[in-house]
Design a protein around this motif. Structure first.
Motif, mmCIF file in Angstrom:
data_model
loop_
_atom_site.group_PDB
_atom_site.id
_atom_site.type_symbol
_atom_site.label_atom_id
_atom_site.label_comp_id
_atom_site.label_asym_id
_atom_site.label_seq_id
_atom_site.Cartn_x
_atom_site.Cartn_y
_atom_site.Cartn_z
ATOM 1 N N PRO A 124 35.059 42.184 40.143
ATOM 2 C CA PRO A 124 36.600 43.563 40.989
ATOM 3 C C PRO A 124 37.876 43.315 39.609
ATOM 4 N N VAL A 125 38.406 44.225 39.262
ATOM 5 C CA VAL A 125 39.951 44.365 39.278
ATOM 6 C C VAL A 125 40.500 42.941 39.840
ATOM 7 N N PRO A 126 40.932 42.167 38.707
ATOM 8 C CA PRO A 126 41.296 41.277 39.507
ATOM 9 C C PRO A 126 43.355 41.687 39.713
ATOM 10 N N ASN A 127 43.695 40.440 40.835
ATOM 11 C CA ASN A 127 44.809 40.408 41.270
ATOM 12 C C ASN A 127 45.714 39.405 40.861
ATOM 13 N N GLY A 128 45.084 38.630 39.922
ATOM 14 C CA GLY A 128 46.680 36.899 39.103
ATOM 15 C C GLY A 128 46.291 36.338 39.992
ATOM 16 N N ARG A 129 45.189 36.020 41.061
ATOM 17 C CA ARG A 129 45.443 34.891 41.971
ATOM 18 C C ARG A 129 44.058 33.948 41.462
ATOM 19 N N GLU A 130 43.098 34.849 40.572
ATOM 20 C CA GLU A 130 41.851 34.056 39.810
ATOM 21 C C GLU A 130 42.247 33.503 39.154
ATOM 22 N N GLU A 131 42.061 32.260 38.939
ATOM 23 C CA GLU A 131 41.563 30.736 38.248
ATOM 24 C C GLU A 131 41.706 31.742 36.566
ATOM 25 N N ASP A 132 40.626 32.369 35.914
ATOM 26 C CA ASP A 132 40.848 32.661 35.064
ATOM 27 C C ASP A 132 41.961 33.403 34.529
ATOM 28 N N TRP A 133 42.735 34.486 35.660
ATOM 29 C CA TRP A 133 43.577 35.161 35.126
ATOM 30 C C TRP A 133 45.717 34.981 35.567
ATOM 31 N N ARG A 134 45.020 33.917 35.451
ATOM 32 C CA ARG A 134 46.752 33.417 36.458
ATOM 33 C C ARG A 134 48.455 33.372 36.242
ATOM 34 N N PHE A 135 48.001 32.639 34.109
ATOM 35 C CA PHE A 135 48.498 32.700 33.430
ATOM 36 C C PHE A 135 48.758 34.067 32.842
ATOM 37 N N THR A 136 48.214 35.684 32.577
ATOM 38 C CA THR A 136 48.232 36.762 32.246
ATOM 39 C C THR A 136 49.008 37.633 32.668
ATOM 40 N N PRO A 137 49.566 38.416 31.763
ATOM 41 C CA PRO A 137 50.501 39.740 32.725
ATOM 42 C C PRO A 137 49.250 40.841 32.749
ATOM 43 N N LEU A 138 49.027 40.776 34.544
ATOM 44 C CA LEU A 138 47.695 42.148 34.232
ATOM 45 C C LEU A 138 47.925 43.483 34.122
ATOM 46 N N ALA A 139 49.658 43.574 34.103
ATOM 47 C CA ALA A 139 50.069 44.824 33.584
ATOM 48 C C ALA A 139 50.031 45.725 33.014
ATOM 49 N N ARG A 140 49.903 44.106 31.512
ATOM 50 C CA ARG A 140 49.842 44.146 30.502
ATOM 51 C C ARG A 140 48.650 44.955 29.201
ATOM 52 N N ILE A 141 47.274 44.633 30.573
ATOM 53 C CA ILE A 141 46.084 44.678 30.348
ATOM 54 C C ILE A 141 44.852 44.959 30.845
ATOM 55 N N GLU A 142 45.942 45.815 32.065
ATOM 56 C CA GLU A 142 45.199 46.802 33.215
ATOM 57 C C GLU A 142 44.309 47.853 32.464
ATOM 58 N N ALA A 143 44.760 48.730 31.815
ATOM 59 C CA ALA A 143 44.221 49.478 31.015
ATOM 60 C C ALA A 143 42.686 49.381 30.723
ATOM 61 N N LEU A 144 42.344 47.824 30.590
ATOM 62 C CA LEU A 144 41.089 47.498 29.858
ATOM 63 C C LEU A 144 39.853 47.097 31.223
ATOM 64 N N PHE A 145 40.452 47.165 32.077
ATOM 65 C CA PHE A 145 39.619 46.896 33.159
ATOM 66 C C PHE A 145 39.529 48.284 33.518
ATOM 67 N N ALA A 146 39.592 49.680 33.273
ATOM 68 C CA ALA A 146 38.848 50.405 33.672
ATOM 69 C C ALA A 146 37.295 50.219 33.881
ATOM 70 N N GLU A 147 37.013 51.111 34.754
ATOM 71 C CA GLU A 147 35.454 51.400 35.191
ATOM 72 C C GLU A 147 35.149 51.876 33.378
ATOM 73 N N GLU A 148 35.788 53.116 32.964
ATOM 74 C CA GLU A 148 35.400 53.417 31.327
ATOM 75 C C GLU A 148 37.065 53.447 30.979
#
Length: 404
Positions: free
Chosen positions: A44-68
């Protein structure tokens, strides 16, 4: 100063870290238990609470989460000696590219699901290269895109592959490195994107019996660069060395996550990452996970991360993790530290008549030179030192501004 200071040095069986979940705190599960899948629906698309994503600013990378990811991606050019085989494998033949395990997070799986053609660079068995293979990726826009690169070394092959990333991009990338029996392979990946680029890279490495793999990451550019490296000793007697350096400027986010999986007997791994940070809201993240499996007898492993904070306002997060599942090993440990200039070094240099600003440059040059000299390609090493010199000039400007 918002620097996280951390210093550890352990040589025992540990599983570091805990995280908050559902209002409580519980220890992290084994690194070996994390999900892997080629199916995008399994991440699933990360929400920032996951261990793998807790340091990453998701708003700046979210375009790369898209299915296409529909962008064309950076242009790829390969310069190689005649003995090296260079080819393309289209996405409809993706089954042929399942070489080094399955993706482990959202960006890795979206990269897999969206690449159009993979570039494959192969060093045939018994080949020894006199000059490096140069793989150049140059981006021209900020349309979200995916790419795939495979680097293979046959039995007893020896060579160096340098992968450079320049221009502008919003790029999701998979890099697979396959080192055959008794091969000696060095892979260098440099990231010199422009200041608005976003890059998520997932490097997966497999080393066979007797293989010696040196994997070097250099991160200097980009707005956000996140490189996850997964190294597995796929057969007994493999040797993997993971080196990295990064120079993180104001508002940049550079994140390097490593997983070294010792699953077989008598394997050796060494990890050394060094970073320098300067400017307001410069943020560097390094996470190093090492797992020594129940059958990995005779393992010898050590990981080290050092961060040098050059100005106020920068932050470094450094998290080494070591998990050991058997007691018959040669050695295991990790160390991590983040801090300012070494006052003793500066005093030694200035007491001998060297101006303070020059002394600082000498300290930083020495900090990085050890790693840069291991690249083994003089032209690349010289280029990187020039870039570090440019960064140091900016350090002086920032320090002068903060002193006002």
């Amino acid at each position: 100063m918002t620097t996280q200071n951390m210093s550890t040095d352990h040589s025992r069986a540990v599983l570091d870290g805990a995280h908050s979940h559902g209002g409580g705190t519980k220890p992290l599960g084994s690194r070996a238990d994390r999900a892997t899948s080629f199916n995008i629906a399994d991440f699933p698309v990360p929400n920032g609470r996951e261990e793998d994503w807790r340091f990453t600013p998701l708003a700046r990378i979210e375009a790369l989460f898209a299915e296409e990811l529909t962008g064309t991606g950076p242009q790829v050019q390969v310069s190689a000696p005649e003995s090296v085989q260079v080819s393309e494998v289209s996405a409809d033949r993706a089954e042929e590219l399942k070489l080094v395990g399955a993706p482990e997070d959202r960006t890795a799986v979206t990269s897999w699901a969206n690449f159009k053609a993979a570039t494959v660079v192969e060093l045939p068995a018994q080949t020894e290269l006199d000059e490096p293979v140069l793989v150049r990726l140059e981006g021209a826009d900020y349309e979200a895109s995916a790419g795939h690169l495979v680097i293979k070394a046959g039995e007893r092959a020896k060579g160096v592959v340098v992968v450079s990333h320049t221009g502008k991009a919003k790029f999701n990338q998979t890099v697979q490195v396959v080192a055959g029996t008794d091969s000696e392979l060095t892979v260098v990946a440099t990231h010199e994107w422009d200041g608005q680029s976003t890059h998520a890279a997932n490097h997966r490495i497999a080393a066979a019996t007797g293989a010696q793999v040196k994997h070097i990451i250099v991160t200097l550019g980009g707005d956000l660069v996140r490189v996850c490296t997964d190294a597995r000793m796929s057969e007994p007697g493999a040797n993997v060395e993971l080196l990295g350096l990064y120079f993180t400027d104001s508002k940049q986010h550079h994140e390097h996550r490593l997983f070294v999986a010792h699953e077989n007997r008598n394997c050796i791994s060494r990890v050394t990452y060094k970073g320098a940070l300067q400017g307001e809201d410069a943020h560097a993240v390094w996470v190093g996970d090492v797992l020594i499996g129940a059958e990995a007898f005779g393992t010898d492993t050590y990981e080290l991360n050092r961060n040098l904070v050059l100005t106020e306002g920068a932050r470094a997060d450094s998290v080494p993790n070591l998990e050991i599942e058997n007691g018959e090993i040669e050695g295991a440990g990790h160390a991590s530290a983040t801090g300012r200039f070494d006052d003793e070094q500066l005093f030694y240099l200035t007491s001998r008549g060297i101006p303070a600003e020059i002394a600082r440059k000498l300290v930083v040059r020495g900090f990085f030179a050890e790693l840069i000299n291991q690249i083994g390609v003089p032209a690349v090493s010289e280029h990187l030192m020039e870039l570090i010199e440019a960064e140091l000039a900016e350090t002086e400007a920032i320090a002068e501004e903060q002193a006002k």
